[in-house]
Design a protein around this motif. Structure first.
Motif, PDB file in Angstrom:
ATOM      1  N   GLY A  44       0.849  -1.179   0.000  1.00  0.00           N
ATOM      2  CA  GLY A  44       0.000   0.000   0.000  1.00  0.00           C
ATOM      3  C   GLY A  44       0.885   1.231   0.000  1.00  0.00           C
ATOM      4  N   ARG A  52      -0.708   3.078   6.189  1.00  0.00           N
ATOM      5  CA  ARG A  52      -0.204   2.021   5.315  1.00  0.00           C
ATOM      6  C   ARG A  52      -0.181   0.686   6.035  1.00  0.00           C
ATOM      7  N   PHE A  55      -3.745  -0.601   6.523  1.00  0.00           N
ATOM      8  CA  PHE A  55      -4.276  -1.045   5.238  1.00  0.00           C
ATOM      9  C   PHE A  55      -3.706  -2.411   4.851  1.00  0.00           C
ATOM     10  N   GLN A  58      -5.014  -5.357   7.059  1.00  0.00           N
ATOM     11  CA  GLN A  58      -6.374  -5.789   6.747  1.00  0.00           C
ATOM     12  C   GLN A  58      -6.410  -6.589   5.447  1.00  0.00           C
ATOM     13  N   VAL A 179     -10.385   4.018   9.238  1.00  0.00           N
ATOM     14  CA  VAL A 179      -9.466   3.451   8.251  1.00  0.00           C
ATOM     15  C   VAL A 179      -9.442   1.924   8.327  1.00  0.00           C
ATOM     16  N   LYS A 180      -9.452   1.381   9.511  1.00  0.00           N
ATOM     17  CA  LYS A 180      -9.385  -0.070   9.673  1.00  0.00           C
ATOM     18  C   LYS A 180     -10.599  -0.753   9.065  1.00  0.00           C
ATOM     19  N   SER A 183     -10.612  -0.311   5.256  1.00  0.00           N
ATOM     20  CA  SER A 183      -9.587  -1.146   4.626  1.00  0.00           C
ATOM     21  C   SER A 183     -10.044  -2.599   4.556  1.00  0.00           C
TER      22      SER A 183
END
Length: 200
Positions: A44, A52, A55, A58, A179-180, A183
């Motif tokens: 990523g 990053r 991402f 995940q 974000v988690k 992702s």
């Protein structure tokens, strides 16, 4: 009060789609006959190291759930940039992967959703009771707008041998606040598409 309710409804409508990721375009090498990838390095690209890592983690989880051995690139090389080809090749070599999955930001598109004007009935009861003494007036509430961002990403699956591009897809999704979670959803969409193409 009515206008506040309209804003709330609009926000909820958009929020309901906030975790949705859709593939807008995809391509597969028609002549690829290398079979399913067994060991994939996840890359990523981005300036934020923490994002990053989240991402890639995940994506690794989603690939592992699909029975694929997956390695995050941050565990091989730190501060990776897509323009730093020597570092990219070093990470690939260290990982021992037969496939490399890269994702990069294409752009962020600012959009506006418009909730149209709606009639609002305000009842008025006259002095005497009865149907004919019930009066009402109709008002039009003004349109409501809501600004939001659409994130476009490009994901590519490369065959390590020959550095050959096998699959490419472009996605659109709402700009995430988590974000988690975003992702994880994104990874599930991509992994599902790759499995559907017989690449995983």
């Amino acid at each position: 009060m009515k206008r506040s309710l309209q804003v709330l409804v609009l926000v909820l409508m958009l929020s309901a789609c906030a975790t949705d990721t859709r593939i807008t375009n995809s391509w597969r090498e028609a002549g690829y006959a290398g079979g399913r990838f067994q060991r994939v390095l996840v890359m990523g690209f981005g300036d934020d190291g923490a994002i990053r890592r989240v991402f890639e983690d995940q994506f690794v989880l989603a690939l592992q759930a699909a029975g694929v051995t997956a390695i995050p690139s941050y565990s091989q090389v730190s501060g990776l940039s897509e323009s730093d080809l020597p570092a990219v090749r070093e990470a690939v070599a260290r990982s021992g992967a037969d496939g490399v999955l890269t994702t990069r930001l294409v752009g962020i598109d600012k959009r506006i959703a418009v909730y149209p004007s709606q009639p609002m009935v305000v009842p008025y009861v006259g002095y005497r009771r009865g149907f004919y003494n019930y009066y009402s007036s109709v008002m039009m509430t003004p349109p409501t707008t809501y600004n939001y961002d659409i994130v476009t990403l490009e994901t590519n699956l490369w065959q390590v041998v020959g550095e050959h591009l096998v699959w490419s897809g472009t996605t659109e999704s709402f700009a995430p606040t988590d974000v988690k979670a975003a992702s994880a959803t994104f990874a599930e969409v991509i992994v599902k598409a790759l499995r559907g193409q017989g690449l995983l």
